[in-house]
Design a protein around this motif. Structure first.
Motif, short mmCIF file in Angstrom:
data_model
loop_
_atom_site.label_atom_id
_atom_site.label_comp_id
_atom_site.label_asym_id
_atom_site.label_seq_id
_atom_site.Cartn_x
_atom_site.Cartn_y
_atom_site.Cartn_z
N LYS A 176 61.83 -55.35 63.75
CA LYS A 176 60.57 -55.53 63.03
C LYS A 176 60.78 -56.34 61.75
O LYS A 176 59.99 -57.23 61.43
N ARG A 177 61.82 -56.02 61.01
CA ARG A 177 62.07 -56.71 59.74
C ARG A 177 62.45 -58.18 59.97
O ARG A 177 62.06 -59.05 59.20
N SER A 178 63.24 -58.42 60.98
CA SER A 178 63.81 -59.76 61.16
C SER A 178 63.04 -60.65 62.11
O SER A 178 63.47 -61.78 62.40
N ILE A 179 61.89 -60.19 62.60
CA ILE A 179 61.16 -60.99 63.60
C ILE A 179 60.75 -62.35 63.04
O ILE A 179 60.80 -63.37 63.73
N GLY A 180 60.35 -62.39 61.76
CA GLY A 180 59.95 -63.66 61.16
C GLY A 180 61.10 -64.65 61.08
O GLY A 180 60.94 -65.84 61.37
N LEU A 181 62.26 -64.17 60.70
CA LEU A 181 63.44 -65.03 60.61
C LEU A 181 63.82 -65.55 61.99
O LEU A 181 64.05 -66.75 62.18
N LYS A 182 63.87 -64.66 62.96
CA LYS A 182 64.33 -65.06 64.29
C LYS A 182 63.34 -65.99 64.98
O LYS A 182 63.74 -66.96 65.65
N ASP A 183 62.04 -65.72 64.80
CA ASP A 183 61.05 -66.62 65.40
C ASP A 183 61.13 -68.01 64.76
O ASP A 183 60.98 -69.03 65.46
N GLY A 184 61.38 -68.04 63.46
CA GLY A 184 61.51 -69.33 62.79
C GLY A 184 62.71 -70.12 63.27
O GLY A 184 62.64 -71.34 63.46
N VAL A 185 63.83 -69.43 63.48
CA VAL A 185 65.03 -70.09 63.99
C VAL A 185 64.78 -70.60 65.41
O VAL A 185 65.19 -71.72 65.76
#
Length: 750
Positions: free
Chosen positions: A84-93
C-alpha cells in the motif's frame, strides 16, 4: 548575476592556465565509487555541517555515516515491502520503463519520487518541504552554450513555488504533489513565470536526468512486486561487501561509468534485468522483450554524461556561494549519482531501480535530509561580515560575476562590496611608504572568492609576506612595492568546504584538493583604461615592483594584462600601477632564483601572456624563472596595443608557435589600427622592438641562442626594455632609480 568579465582585472579568461585546462570534462577525469559508499559520504558531510558544526575527527564523522545508513535502509525496506505504501513508487517506475510516450515517463517518475516524499513527510520540517517537478527543458533560458533542452526533474521548495504562484499558496504538500500529475495549469506556470524567473536554478539543489533507450513490457517488471531483503539488495558477487570493493577511476567523457562486477546484478537471479530480458526474450506473449527507443533530436543525442555536466554547470553558476552540484542520472533501469565540485566529478556505479529499489528510496531520503540542512543547496556559509578594531562590520555584494567557462578549477567569483562603518586594512601594518588611505563606509570594495589548491599559498598571506619583506629589506624604498600591490582588507580560507572531505570519506586521493578563499580589497581600475602616453610609466612601475618582489622571494607566476591594474590617489590626480591577483603566487626564500619545485607551479599562467618556453615545453616541467614573468610583460604590452583573442584557446604548444610566428610578422614601422587611432605609434615601435630582440636572443625561444643567452642576467633583461622604452627616472629617487635594476638580496639560509 552575470557571467561576463568584470572591471577589476579578474577576467575569467585569466583562469586559462596549464594546470587548469580549457575543457573541464576532458581534463578532469571522473572518479567512480560505489553507490552505497556515496550515500554514506553524503550522510557524513551532513553531520559535519549540521550536527558537529566544528572540526570533527574523521573517524567520528564517518562513524555517523556508517551508523545512519542502516537506519535509512531499514526504513526503505519496510516501505518497499508494504504494497500500500509503495504502490505510487512502483507504479511510477513501471510507467517510466514501459510507457512509449517520451513525456509520460519522466512525469510518472517524478510522481514516484514525490510519493516517497509524501510518505516520509515530517511536519516539523515543513519549512523545507519540496516536490519534484518534471521540466521539459523547453522554457529554460539558455546560458551561453549550455542549453540542454531535454526533460529533467528538479527539486523545488514549496516556499519558492508560493513566491512564484502566490494564488496557490494555500496548497498543502499533498496538493502540490497531485498538481504535478494535473499538468494543465502547472505546465503554464512552469513555461511562464517559473521558467522565465532567473531564480529557477538558484533554488534547485539537485537535478535528475532521465534518459531512456529501451521500452520494457510490463511482464518484465514483476520483480517490483517481490519482497526485498537487505542481504539481496546489497549483494555484490565476488565481494564480501560493497565497501570492500576498491573505487575505480573512469574517464569523464561521453561514456557512462562502467558497472562494477555485479553491482547492477540483483540478488537471487544474479543477472541484470536487461540481461535477463535479452535471454528470456523470444517474442512470446508474456511480454519480456524491450524495444529500442531511437533519439529524435540533436539534444536527445547528447550523451547522458554531457547532459549531467550541463545541468551541473547551470546549478554551480546560479549562486556565487555554491560549493558543489549534484545530478542523478537515470538511464532505463540504471541509476547513478554525480557530485561536481571545484576538483572535478565523482560518479557512482549504477544500481538497478527494479532489483535494488530500496536504495533509490534511501537516496531520496538522504537528499531530503540534505535539502533541510544548512547545506541545503550546496551553499557555503561564507561570511559577509568581520570584526575590525572592535567593530562588527557587514558588507553586501552587487554586480556578482561568475567564471563563465569554468566548472572546475579556481572557479573565481568577483563582486562589488560596500561596507558600512570604519574599515581598516587587515593582515598588514601601515607604513610611511604605503597608500595611507583607509576605506570609508561609502567606498566600493572588491570581493573575490576563488578555489585555490591547498598546496598553493593563500593570496592574502602572500601579499602580507610581500609587504612585510618590503618594509624589512627596502627601507625608504619600500613604497616601490607597497604602493603597487593590492590593499587587502580581509582574507580568509574556509577549510570546512574543502573538496578533500568527500574524497577522504570515499577513499579517493586528495591530491589537488581545493579550498575556497575569500579576499576583500580596494577596487582598482584596469591598466587597459589608461591613455597610451601614460602606459609606459605605469608598466615600468609594475616591472619595478615585480622585479623587487622576485628578489624578496615572492614569485607572482601569473602575469597577464588582466592582472595589471591602476590605483588613483585620494584626490584622483595621481595614478599608481598595481600588480594584482596573487592567487597563483609562490613564496621563496629571499634571494632565491626560482621557486622550489611545487606541483603545477611551473605550468601555471594565463595562456595568451605566458612565456613561449613554458608553452612549448610544458610537459617537461621547465624551471620557472624571473625571465618567464618578464616575457609575459611583453605580451601584455602587445595585447594593450593589439589584442590576440585566438591565443586564449587551443593547445599550449600551438599557442606558443603562433606567438613566435606573430613576433616575426609584426613590424615596428607598421603599427596596428588602434595604435594609429590613439597616437601610440612610438609605443608600438618600442614594444615590437623589444619583442623581436627577445624572441631571437633569449634562451626561452630559440635553441641556437641558448649558449649566449645563458650568460644574460636579469639586469640584462631589464636593460633591453630600457633601451627601447626608457625608464622614467624620478628626481626625488634619482640615486635609487639608477641602481634598482641591479639590486638583489642575498640572505644566508640557516
Amino acid at each position: 548575476m552575470t557571467v561576463e568579465s568584470d572591471a577589476t582585472g579578474s577576467n575569467p579568461m585569466s583562469e586559462t592556465n596549464c594546470g587548469e585546462a580549457d575543457d573541464d570534462m576532458n581534463e578532469n577525469p571522473t572518479n567512480c565509487v560505489q553507490f552505497v559508499l556515496m550515500l554514506k559520504a553524503l550522510l557524513t558531510l551532513q553531520f559535519q555541517h549540521e550536527v558537529a558544526r566544528k572540526p570533527t575527527p574523521r573517524n567520528a564523522s564517518e562513524k555517523h555515516g556508517e551508523e545512519q545508513f542502516p537506519v535509512f535502509l531499514d526504513a526503505a525496506l519496510e516501505y518497499c515491502n508494504d504494497p500500500k505504501r509503495s504502490i505510487g513508487l512502483k507504479d511510477g517506475v513501471r510507467t517510466w520503463l514501459s510507457d512509449p510516450d517520451r513525456k509520460v515517463g519522466p512525469i510518472a517518475f517524478a510522481k514516484a519520487l514525490n510519493s516517497v516524499l509524501l510518505d516520509f513527510h515530517e511536519e516539523e520540517q515543513e519549512d523545507c518541504d519540496f516536490i519534484y517537478v518534471c521540466d521539459d527543458g523547453e522554457g529554460i533560458e539558455p546560458q551561453e552554450s549550455s542549453s540542454v533542452g531535454m526533460p529533467g526533474i528538479a527539486d523545488l521548495t514549496l516556499g519558492h513555488l508560493h513566491e512564484l504562484l502566490p494564488e496557490n499558496e494555500h496548497l498543502s504538500l499533498a496538493q502540490w504533489v497531485a498538481a504535478t500529475t494535473q499538468r494543465g495549469w502547472l505546465d503554464d506556470a512552469m513555461k511562464g513565470s517559473l521558467k522565465r524567473n532567473e531564480d529557477f536554478w538558484n533554488n534547485v539543489s539537485h537535478y535528475w536526468v532521465p534518459r531512456r533507450s529501451m521500452i520494457h513490457l510490463r511482464g518484465a517488471l514483476n520483480r517490483l512486486d517481490e519482497g526485498y531483503e537487505a542481504v539481496r539488495v546489497l549483494h555484490f558477487p565476488g565481494a564480501s561487501s560493497e565497501a570492500s570493493l576498491k573505487p575505480a577511476s573512469c574517464a569523464g567523457n561521453d561514456s557512462d561509468p562502467p558497472p562494477l562486477s555485479g553491482e547492477a546484478e540483483a540478488a537471487s537471479d544474479s543477472i541484470p534485468l536487461g540481461k535477463r530480458m535479452r535471454e528470456e526474450s523470444s517474442g512470446d506473449i508474456c511480454g519480456t522483450k524491450r524495444q529500442k527507443v531511437e533519439p529524435e533530436t540533436f539534444e536527445e543525442s547528447l550523451s547522458a554524461e554531457s547532459q549531467c555536466g550541463l545541468y551541473a554547470a547551470q546549478i554551480l553558476r546560479s549562486q556565487w556561494s555554491r560549493t558543489h552540484a549534484i545530478t542523478v542520472l537515470l538511464k532505463d533501469e540504471s541509476l547513478s549519482l554525480r557530485w561536481y565540485d571545484a576538483q572535478g566529478c565523482i560518479a557512482t556505479f549504477p544500481i538497478d531501480v527494479v532489483t535494488q529499489l530500496p536504495l533509490l528510496v534511501v537516496l531520496i531520503l538522504v537528499l531530503k535530509r540534505k535539502r533541510c540542512g544548512k547545506d541545503a543547496q550546496g551553499l557555503g556559509d561564507f561570511k559577509l561580515e568581520n570584526e575590525v578594531d572592535g567593530s562588527h562590520l557587514r558588507y553586501s555584494l552587487t554586480d556578482v560575476v561568475c567564471s563563465r567557462s569554468k566548472m572546475f578549477g579556481r572557479r573565481r567569483v568577483t563582486a562589488s562590496a560596500r561596507v558600512v562603518g570604519n574599515f581598516a586594512a587587515i593582515g598588514r601594518q601601515s607604513t610611511e611608504s604605503d597608500t595611507n588611505r583607509a576605506s570609508t563606509p561609502e567606498e566600493e570594495l572588491f570581493f573575490k572568492l576563488s578555489w585555490r589548491e591547498e598546496s598553493c599559498e593563500n593570496e592574502g598571506s602572500v601579499i602580507r609576506t610581500a609587504r612585510d619583506r618590503a618594509a624589512k629589506y627596502l627601507g625608504a624604498n619600500a613604497g616601490d612595492v607597497l604602493k603597487h600591490v593590492p590593499d587587502i582588507k580581509r582574507y580568509e580560507d574556509y577549510p570546512q568546504f574543502s573538496t578533500r572531505h568527500i574524497r577522504e570519506h570515499l577513499g579517493l586521493g586528495i591530491e589537488g584538493a581545493r579550498v575556497p578563499s575569500v579576499l576583500l580589497s580596494e577596487r582598482l581600475m584596469p591598466l587597459e583604461d589608461v591613455a597610451p602616453d601614460e602606459f609606459p610609466a605605469r608598466i615600468w612601475e609594475i616591472i619595478r615592483c615585480h622585479y623587487l618582489l622576485w628578489q624578496l622571494g615572492v614569485a607572482h607566476g601569473d602575469i597577464s594584462l588582466w592582472n595589471l591594474m591602476v590605483r588613483s590617489s585620494a584626490d584622483g590626480a595621481t595614478h599608481f600601477a598595481v600588480l594584482n591577483d596573487f592567487d597563483l603566487a609562490a613564496i621563496m626564500e629571499p634571494g632565491d632564483e626560482s621557486p622550489s619545485p611545487k606541483a603545477g607551479f611551473e605550468k601555471m599562467g594565463t595562456k595568451p601572456f605566458m612565456a613561449v618556453d613554458l608553452l612549448m615545453h610544458n610537459n617537461n616541467n621547465p624551471k620557472r624563472l624571473y625571465a618567464h614573468d618578464l616575457e609575459a610583460m611583453i605580451w601584455c604590452m602587445l595585447w594593450f596595443l593589439e589584442p590576440h583573442p585566438e591565443w586564449t584557446h587551443g593547445p599550449m604548444e600551438a599557442v606558443g608557435r603562433d606567438k613566435i610566428a606573430t613576433s616575426f610578422l609584426l613590424a615596428p614601422n607598421d603599427p596596428s589600427d588602434w595604435a594609429i587611432d590613439n597616437d601610440a605609434e612610438d609605443l608600438w615601435t618600442a614594444v615590437i622592438d623589444i619583442l623581436k630582440v627577445w624572441i631571437t636572443s633569449r634562451p626561452v625561444t630559440v635553441k641556437m641562442a641558448e649558449p649566449a643567452a645563458q650568460c644574460l642576467t636579469n639586469h640584462d633583461h631589464l636593460l633591453l626594455f630600457n633601451a627601447h622604452m626608457p625608464y622614467p627616472t624620478r628626481p626625488e629617487k634619482e640615486e635609487w632609480d639608477l641602481g634598482w635594476m641591479r639590486w638583489n638580496l642575498k640572505v644566508p639560509h640557516p
